[in-house]
Design a protein around this motif. Structure first.
Motif, PDB file in Angstrom:
ATOM      1  N   VAL A   1     -40.914   9.032 -48.187  1.00  0.00           N
ATOM      2  CA  VAL A   1     -40.131  10.208 -48.584  1.00  0.00           C
ATOM      3  C   VAL A   1     -38.672   9.979 -48.195  1.00  0.00           C
ATOM      4  O   VAL A   1     -38.386   9.546 -47.071  1.00  0.00           O
ATOM      5  CB  VAL A   1     -40.655  11.492 -47.884  1.00  0.00           C
ATOM      6  N   ASN A   2     -37.778  10.234 -49.123  1.00  0.00           N
ATOM      7  CA  ASN A   2     -36.344  10.138 -48.824  1.00  0.00           C
ATOM      8  C   ASN A   2     -35.932  11.395 -48.064  1.00  0.00           C
ATOM      9  O   ASN A   2     -35.917  12.484 -48.638  1.00  0.00           O
ATOM     10  CB  ASN A   2     -35.551  10.026 -50.127  1.00  0.00           C
ATOM     11  N   PRO A   3     -35.577  11.275 -46.772  1.00  0.00           N
ATOM     12  CA  PRO A   3     -35.281  12.463 -45.965  1.00  0.00           C
ATOM     13  C   PRO A   3     -33.867  13.002 -46.185  1.00  0.00           C
ATOM     14  O   PRO A   3     -33.516  14.047 -45.653  1.00  0.00           O
ATOM     15  CB  PRO A   3     -35.449  11.965 -44.540  1.00  0.00           C
ATOM     16  N   GLU A   4     -33.062  12.255 -46.936  1.00  0.00           N
ATOM     17  CA  GLU A   4     -31.676  12.646 -47.228  1.00  0.00           C
ATOM     18  C   GLU A   4     -30.850  12.773 -45.953  1.00  0.00           C
ATOM     19  O   GLU A   4     -29.910  13.561 -45.876  1.00  0.00           O
ATOM     20  CB  GLU A   4     -31.639  13.951 -48.033  1.00  0.00           C
ATOM     21  N   LYS A   5     -31.218  11.978 -44.963  1.00  0.00           N
ATOM     22  CA  LYS A   5     -30.452  11.900 -43.721  1.00  0.00           C
ATOM     23  C   LYS A   5     -30.820  10.578 -43.045  1.00  0.00           C
ATOM     24  O   LYS A   5     -31.891  10.019 -43.308  1.00  0.00           O
ATOM     25  CB  LYS A   5     -30.768  13.080 -42.797  1.00  0.00           C
ATOM     26  N   PRO A   6     -29.959  10.027 -42.199  1.00  0.00           N
ATOM     27  CA  PRO A   6     -30.243   8.726 -41.576  1.00  0.00           C
ATOM     28  C   PRO A   6     -31.385   8.786 -40.565  1.00  0.00           C
ATOM     29  O   PRO A   6     -31.639   9.823 -39.959  1.00  0.00           O
ATOM     30  CB  PRO A   6     -28.919   8.370 -40.887  1.00  0.00           C
ATOM     31  N   ILE A   7     -32.072   7.655 -40.419  1.00  0.00           N
ATOM     32  CA  ILE A   7     -33.162   7.542 -39.449  1.00  0.00           C
ATOM     33  C   ILE A   7     -32.590   7.085 -38.114  1.00  0.00           C
ATOM     34  O   ILE A   7     -31.724   6.194 -38.068  1.00  0.00           O
ATOM     35  CB  ILE A   7     -34.223   6.532 -39.936  1.00  0.00           C
ATOM     36  N   GLN A   8     -33.075   7.668 -37.030  1.00  0.00           N
ATOM     37  CA  GLN A   8     -32.634   7.255 -35.706  1.00  0.00           C
ATOM     38  C   GLN A   8     -33.031   5.794 -35.456  1.00  0.00           C
ATOM     39  O   GLN A   8     -34.143   5.379 -35.807  1.00  0.00           O
ATOM     40  CB  GLN A   8     -33.275   8.147 -34.638  1.00  0.00           C
ATOM     41  N   PRO A   9     -32.130   5.002 -34.840  1.00  0.00           N
ATOM     42  CA  PRO A   9     -32.411   3.562 -34.630  1.00  0.00           C
ATOM     43  C   PRO A   9     -33.728   3.293 -33.906  1.00  0.00           C
ATOM     44  O   PRO A   9     -34.461   2.372 -34.258  1.00  0.00           O
ATOM     45  CB  PRO A   9     -31.211   3.098 -33.791  1.00  0.00           C
ATOM     46  N   PHE A  10     -34.062   4.100 -32.895  1.00  0.00           N
ATOM     47  CA  PHE A  10     -35.299   3.847 -32.158  1.00  0.00           C
ATOM     48  C   PHE A  10     -36.516   4.062 -33.045  1.00  0.00           C
ATOM     49  O   PHE A  10     -37.558   3.416 -32.879  1.00  0.00           O
ATOM     50  CB  PHE A  10     -35.374   4.724 -30.896  1.00  0.00           C
ATOM     51  N   VAL A  11     -36.404   4.988 -34.023  1.00  0.00           N
ATOM     52  CA  VAL A  11     -37.504   5.243 -34.948  1.00  0.00           C
ATOM     53  C   VAL A  11     -37.663   4.066 -35.904  1.00  0.00           C
ATOM     54  O   VAL A  11     -38.780   3.683 -36.257  1.00  0.00           O
ATOM     55  CB  VAL A  11     -37.282   6.566 -35.733  1.00  0.00           C
ATOM     56  N   VAL A  12     -36.541   3.486 -36.330  1.00  0.00           N
ATOM     57  CA  VAL A  12     -36.595   2.293 -37.194  1.00  0.00           C
ATOM     58  C   VAL A  12     -37.345   1.180 -36.480  1.00  0.00           C
ATOM     59  O   VAL A  12     -38.214   0.512 -37.057  1.00  0.00           O
ATOM     60  CB  VAL A  12     -35.175   1.833 -37.583  1.00  0.00           C
ATOM     61  N   ASN A  13     -37.032   0.981 -35.209  1.00  0.00           N
ATOM     62  CA  ASN A  13     -37.709  -0.057 -34.418  1.00  0.00           C
ATOM     63  C   ASN A  13     -39.190   0.262 -34.240  1.00  0.00           C
ATOM     64  O   ASN A  13     -40.031  -0.648 -34.223  1.00  0.00           O
ATOM     65  CB  ASN A  13     -37.049  -0.182 -33.041  1.00  0.00           C
ATOM     66  N   LEU A  14     -39.522   1.536 -34.117  1.00  0.00           N
ATOM     67  CA  LEU A  14     -40.905   1.948 -33.885  1.00  0.00           C
ATOM     68  C   LEU A  14     -41.758   1.817 -35.138  1.00  0.00           C
ATOM     69  O   LEU A  14     -42.874   1.294 -35.101  1.00  0.00           O
ATOM     70  CB  LEU A  14     -40.931   3.396 -33.369  1.00  0.00           C
ATOM     71  N   THR A  15     -41.254   2.299 -36.271  1.00  0.00           N
ATOM     72  CA  THR A  15     -42.049   2.376 -37.499  1.00  0.00           C
ATOM     73  C   THR A  15     -41.813   1.232 -38.470  1.00  0.00           C
ATOM     74  O   THR A  15     -42.651   0.945 -39.323  1.00  0.00           O
ATOM     75  CB  THR A  15     -41.761   3.690 -38.249  1.00  0.00           C
ATOM     76  N   GLY A  16     -40.625   0.615 -38.373  1.00  0.00           N
ATOM     77  CA  GLY A  16     -40.267  -0.416 -39.348  1.00  0.00           C
ATOM     78  C   GLY A  16     -39.722   0.184 -40.638  1.00  0.00           C
ATOM     79  O   GLY A  16     -39.359  -0.543 -41.572  1.00  0.00           O
ATOM     80  N   ILE A  17     -39.650   1.520 -40.733  1.00  0.00           N
ATOM     81  CA  ILE A  17     -39.104   2.190 -41.919  1.00  0.00           C
ATOM     82  C   ILE A  17     -37.594   2.329 -41.728  1.00  0.00           C
ATOM     83  O   ILE A  17     -37.141   2.899 -40.732  1.00  0.00           O
ATOM     84  CB  ILE A  17     -39.728   3.587 -42.113  1.00  0.00           C
ATOM     85  N   ASN A  18     -36.819   1.792 -42.670  1.00  0.00           N
ATOM     86  CA  ASN A  18     -35.364   1.890 -42.558  1.00  0.00           C
ATOM     87  C   ASN A  18     -34.777   2.664 -43.735  1.00  0.00           C
ATOM     88  O   ASN A  18     -35.461   2.980 -44.698  1.00  0.00           O
ATOM     89  CB  ASN A  18     -34.729   0.498 -42.438  1.00  0.00           C
ATOM     90  N   ASN A  19     -33.490   2.957 -43.644  1.00  0.00           N
ATOM     91  CA  ASN A  19     -32.819   3.775 -44.663  1.00  0.00           C
ATOM     92  C   ASN A  19     -32.874   3.141 -46.044  1.00  0.00           C
ATOM     93  O   ASN A  19     -33.030   3.839 -47.048  1.00  0.00           O
ATOM     94  CB  ASN A  19     -31.360   4.026 -44.260  1.00  0.00           C
ATOM     95  N   GLU A  20     -32.754   1.815 -46.126  1.00  0.00           N
ATOM     96  CA  GLU A  20     -32.755   1.136 -47.415  1.00  0.00           C
ATOM     97  C   GLU A  20     -34.102   1.278 -48.114  1.00  0.00           C
ATOM     98  O   GLU A  20     -34.174   1.443 -49.334  1.00  0.00           O
ATOM     99  CB  GLU A  20     -32.417  -0.351 -47.213  1.00  0.00           C
TER     100      GLU A  20
END
Length: 459
Positions: free
Chosen positions: A40-59
């Motif tokens: 789902v596109n949240p229409e807001k940036p993902i927190q860096p620690f969440v990117v590291n945790l889930t592997g889901i990034n803005n791109e």
């Protein structure tokens, strides 16, 4: 029936998180009978620690559907289900918040596998999903991804059902489902109402209206009122003696009638709906380089609004859509802060208005086309939609940007003269709430047609 789900979010401040991924498995207590998962596109940036945790990034989420695009499927797959999640309080809060931003009331009974596991499998070293399922020998792939975590929760819940020798889960399920059983008085009231679009009025024993609302399915909405166990619903259930209704066919007319009549009659249990329906508005201004800019602001009656929104998140989501559909610049719509070019220019989705590369006249033409479409100020038009019966149509009249009222006409008469249509209009009050309802509805929904009275053309 259970809807077992897991949600991944952007992280961030409480109640400002956005959903990045969701997975739901419909489970009948024995087997999975339906499933849904999506980024789902949240229409807001993902927190860096969440990117590291889930592997889901803005791109990864740039081209993913936005929440409003998957909302209908979520409603469908969870319909009639008790929601099950590992830490259900969190998942329920996130979903409820997202639906609130869309103006939809999403209410579900919940069961939490953390709480159930603590009761049925005591003394485990940890009740976090990953450690718990590993301890129980339940396979878990794609940890911290919605589909993997939801699938593991299904297996955990199935095990908990098997371990529940005293049938606590089933008892709790039946207790929650029993809320849908009605007292004979309320059942009789529902029986007399239609499964159609309109406005309904709840009366007390002396006939006063204590609550009024609108619904696309009056019977279904009353059933929800009379089976809910929240504080207000319980009070209504005790006081209501009868229900009357008016069919409208058109949901837009139902919304307009609800708004005006609440202001007029001030029912006891409609206190929340007496306030203004919107908190933010979209305005425009011309910058020093001659470009028309769009801007989200807090609602202010002193300023001219293009259109209005129920909340900031709805405004921002809509403005992203407007920017994309009209090929506008994110910097000039206030969605991207930069001293240089906007992000979309780097991926060739902006023509360079942000750096004065695109001529202002060309850019402004697209903005003006949007303004003509979304603002009905100075417009004279009829909004034609479904009527109360199959051979009827409803009509809403706008004159010089002012909402005049609504009416109905029979198709057998084949009325197509706008002057005749205007003669059947029931006068209604024009105010900012009415304008907000009409603009918001036309922005989100399709009507049968609109007739431009200035040129007598059909759109």
């Amino acid at each position: 029936m259970y809807a077992i789900l897991d949600i991944e979010t952007t992280g961030g401040k409480y109640n400002e998180e956005g959903i990045t991924e969701i997975a739901i498995y419909k489970f009948d207590g024995h087997n999975i009978v339906d499933q849904f998962s999506s980024l789902v596109n949240p229409e807001k940036p993902i927190q860096p620690f969440v990117v590291n945790l889930t592997g889901i990034n803005n791109e990864m989420l740039r081209h993913a559907p936005k929440f409003y695009e998957v909302a209908k499927r979520i409603i469908e797959i969870t319909d009639g289900c008790i929601m099950v999640a590992h830490n259900a309080l969190f998942d329920n809060r996130i979903l409820t918040t997202e639906f609130d931003r869309l103006g939809y009331q999403f209410e579900k009974e919940t069961l939490c596998t953390v709480e159930l596991a603590k009761k049925l499998i005591p003394d485990m070293p940890s009740y976090s999903l990953g450690k718990l399922v590993r301890s129980l020998g339940i396979p878990l792939s794609d940890r911290h991804r919605a589909q993997g975590d939801a699938k593991a929760t299904v297996a955990l819940f199935k095990m908990l059902l098997a371990k529940d020798s005293s049938k606590e889960i089933i008892t709790e399920t039946l207790r929650k489902e029993s809320k849908q059983k009605l007292e004979p008085k309320l059942l009789d009231i529902i029986e007399k109402t239609p499964s159609e679009t309109g406005v309904y009025y709840m009366h007390n024993e002396v006939g006063n209206v204590i609550y009024l609302g609108k619904s696309k399915n009056i019977k279904k909405r009353l059933t929800q009122h009379f089976t809910s166990d929240n504080r207000k619903s319980k009070k209504i259930q005790l006081e209501v003696k009868s229900v009357t209704f008016e069919k409208t066919g058109s949901e837009l007319i139902a919304l307009l009638k609800e708004s005006e009549e609440i202001k007029q009659t001030k029912p006891l249990f409609n206190k929340g709906l007496r306030r203004t329906l919107f908190s933010h508005q979209l305005t425009s201004f011309v910058d020093e380089n001659g470009y028309i800019n769009l801007k989200i602001e807090k609602a202010d009656a002193r300023k001219k609004a293009i259109t209005t929104f129920s909340n900031y998140q709805q405004a921002k989501s809509t403005l992203f859509k407007i920017t994309e559909e009209n090929q506008l610049c994110q910097k000039l719509t206030g969605l991207y802060t930069s001293s240089k070019h906007c992000f979309n220019y780097t991926i060739k989705e902006c023509y360079g208005a942000c750096i004065n590369k695109e001529p202002a006249t060309e850019y402004n033409n697209r903005v003006k086309a949007f303004l003509e479409k979304y603002s009905y100020e100075n417009q004279n038009m009829l909004i034609i939609d479904r009527g109360r019966e199959i051979d009827e149509r409803s009509v809403i009249l706008i004159e010089n940007g002012v909402y005049k009222g609504y009416g109905f006409y029979n198709l057998n008469y084949q009325i197509n003269n706008p002057e005749i249509l205007k003669s059947i209009i029931i006068p209604m009050q024009n105010n900012r709430d009415a304008q907000h309802i009409i603009q918001s509805y036309l922005r989100r929904n399709k009507v049968l047609k609109t007739v431009n009275l200035s040129t007598n053309t059909v759109n």
